[in-house]
Design a protein around this motif. Sequence first.
Motif, PDB file in Angstrom:
ATOM      1  N   GLU A  43      -4.411  -4.740 -11.403  1.00  0.00           N
ATOM      2  CA  GLU A  43      -5.667  -3.976 -11.450  1.00  0.00           C
ATOM      3  C   GLU A  43      -5.586  -2.752 -10.538  1.00  0.00           C
ATOM      4  O   GLU A  43      -6.062  -1.665 -10.895  1.00  0.00           O
ATOM      5  N   LYS A  44      -4.985  -2.923  -9.380  1.00  0.00           N
ATOM      6  CA  LYS A  44      -4.845  -1.822  -8.429  1.00  0.00           C
ATOM      7  C   LYS A  44      -3.977  -0.704  -9.001  1.00  0.00           C
ATOM      8  O   LYS A  44      -4.279   0.487  -8.857  1.00  0.00           O
ATOM      9  N   ILE A  45      -2.897  -1.098  -9.686  1.00  0.00           N
ATOM     10  CA  ILE A  45      -2.012  -0.106 -10.311  1.00  0.00           C
ATOM     11  C   ILE A  45      -2.739   0.622 -11.435  1.00  0.00           C
ATOM     12  O   ILE A  45      -2.658   1.852 -11.556  1.00  0.00           O
ATOM     13  N   LYS A  71      -4.684  -9.043  -9.311  1.00  0.00           N
ATOM     14  CA  LYS A  71      -5.288  -8.017  -8.454  1.00  0.00           C
ATOM     15  C   LYS A  71      -4.355  -6.822  -8.259  1.00  0.00           C
ATOM     16  O   LYS A  71      -4.790  -5.675  -8.229  1.00  0.00           O
ATOM     17  N   LYS A  72      -3.055  -7.099  -8.117  1.00  0.00           N
ATOM     18  CA  LYS A  72      -2.091  -6.003  -7.964  1.00  0.00           C
ATOM     19  C   LYS A  72      -2.023  -5.146  -9.227  1.00  0.00           C
ATOM     20  O   LYS A  72      -1.951  -3.918  -9.158  1.00  0.00           O
ATOM     21  N   ASN A 108      -5.830   1.164 -11.745  1.00  0.00           N
ATOM     22  CA  ASN A 108      -6.868   2.048 -11.230  1.00  0.00           C
ATOM     23  C   ASN A 108      -6.345   3.448 -10.983  1.00  0.00           C
ATOM     24  O   ASN A 108      -7.088   4.433 -11.089  1.00  0.00           O
ATOM     25  N   HIS A 139       0.907   6.734  -6.840  1.00  0.00           N
ATOM     26  CA  HIS A 139      -0.249   7.585  -7.115  1.00  0.00           C
ATOM     27  C   HIS A 139       0.096   9.067  -7.010  1.00  0.00           C
ATOM     28  O   HIS A 139      -0.347   9.887  -7.826  1.00  0.00           O
ATOM     29  N   ILE A 177       1.996   1.776  -3.588  1.00  0.00           N
ATOM     30  CA  ILE A 177       0.887   2.197  -4.436  1.00  0.00           C
ATOM     31  C   ILE A 177       0.567   3.669  -4.189  1.00  0.00           C
ATOM     32  O   ILE A 177       0.333   4.447  -5.133  1.00  0.00           O
ATOM     33  N   GLU A 178       0.584   4.091  -2.931  1.00  0.00           N
ATOM     34  CA  GLU A 178       0.315   5.500  -2.601  1.00  0.00           C
ATOM     35  C   GLU A 178       1.406   6.399  -3.180  1.00  0.00           C
ATOM     36  O   GLU A 178       1.119   7.485  -3.707  1.00  0.00           O
ATOM     37  N   ASP A 230       0.821  -1.214   0.000  1.00  0.00           N
ATOM     38  CA  ASP A 230       0.000   0.000   0.000  1.00  0.00           C
ATOM     39  C   ASP A 230       0.856   1.266   0.000  1.00  0.00           C
ATOM     40  O   ASP A 230       0.498   2.272  -0.631  1.00  0.00           O
TER      41      ASP A 230
END
Length: 423
Positions: free
Chosen positions: A279-281, A276-277, A283, A241, A237-238, A234
């Motif tokens: 997909e998270k990226i 899933k990872k 997003n 972002h 990912i933050e 997380d």
Amino acid sequence: MKFYIYTLGCKVNTYESNVIRDKLMNNGYIESTEDDADIYIINTCTVTNTSDNKSLKTIRKVINNHKNSIVIAIGCMTQVNYGLLKDLNVSIVLGNSGKSKIVEYIEKYKKEGIPIMEVTDIMDKPFEDMCLNNFNKTRAFVKIEDGCENYCSYCIIPFARGKVRSKNREVVIDEIKTLVKDGHKEIVLTGIHTGHYGADLNDYTLSKLLKEIEKIDGLERLRISSIEVTELDDEFIETLHSSKILVDHMHIPIQSGSNKILELMNRKYNKEYFIKKIEKIRNIRPNISITTDIIVGFPGETNELFEETVDTVEKIKFSKIHVFPFSLRKGTKAEELPNHIDDVTKKGRVKRLIDISKKLELEYFSKCINKNVTFLPEMYKDGFITGHTGNYLLVKCKGTIKDLNIFKEVKIKKIEYPYCIGE
């Protein structure tokens, strides 16, 4: 004296060879050609048995063709298989430590004329600081980490590179500041297991380092050479972002799209976790380019399991796949596995995935047609400049040598693989 360096293997070897080049040139040595040098340095690779053979072949060729030269063998192959050199007339043998002291080793050999064998246990070595300042002005690599503790069943690298160890954060920041001051627009962070940076430091992570690098004035692009999916936590990912300079490209090795093969490889995730990872990226970065590595023909990979990999690849829609046939590495767990795959089958699977990769690459390229992109020209030839966008599209358009290393905005008009043609 004149020198020439052969570099085999990965980006880390390339970085370290360039550091050695800097050290030599800063001490009065002159870089020469393959045919006319007094000193030959072979920076070896051992990732597969084929790599060992290529390294040995290069060493033997140099010894046979340049009998009066100083021949130096260093790197991963010499670290784990230095015994292969005992009957060869090699002047200096180093493993994966002491490369930054190359000048001292050469001077000692010149003075004493006695062969030097300096291969020590790599497991508990501290990080060997290296800084580089002679890159071209477009992109500079900065090695921030060494070693790996993943112990994938096919890989010898943990034994060649040792445990994870990180470059001190202040040294990393100072090195990048110097490179930016010298005119570099893009920095690529590299290592053997780059995403594990900070694991040996006190409460410090790759994400924390990225946030510090973000504050460096004048740095316009930051790229990570490769990162494991299990390191995309997380915090990362933050950081991805919020970052203004981390590019829209990530290289995330999957190695197989079959859960059974991933387990045999000891890869520590399954395909569902990987998907899933990604997909998270996507997003937070919808246009990001995700590239990957895949090994085909791993022991036990049936036709059905290979088709599972094909299905996974099609679902994820990587923008490029680097495909490798499984190559047995003696001393690894994979050597002991049953049901090894024949070479003909492996070649067929490699071709199939390369064809899929090109199709997916062209699909990704096509999204950019009639859109404006910014790229950094790296080469000029015959009236055209070429370079990469942040998401690693290779752009080609008309230009002059004066356009190099200056960000350019163009509209992509068509695709002439591997180029996106811009105006």
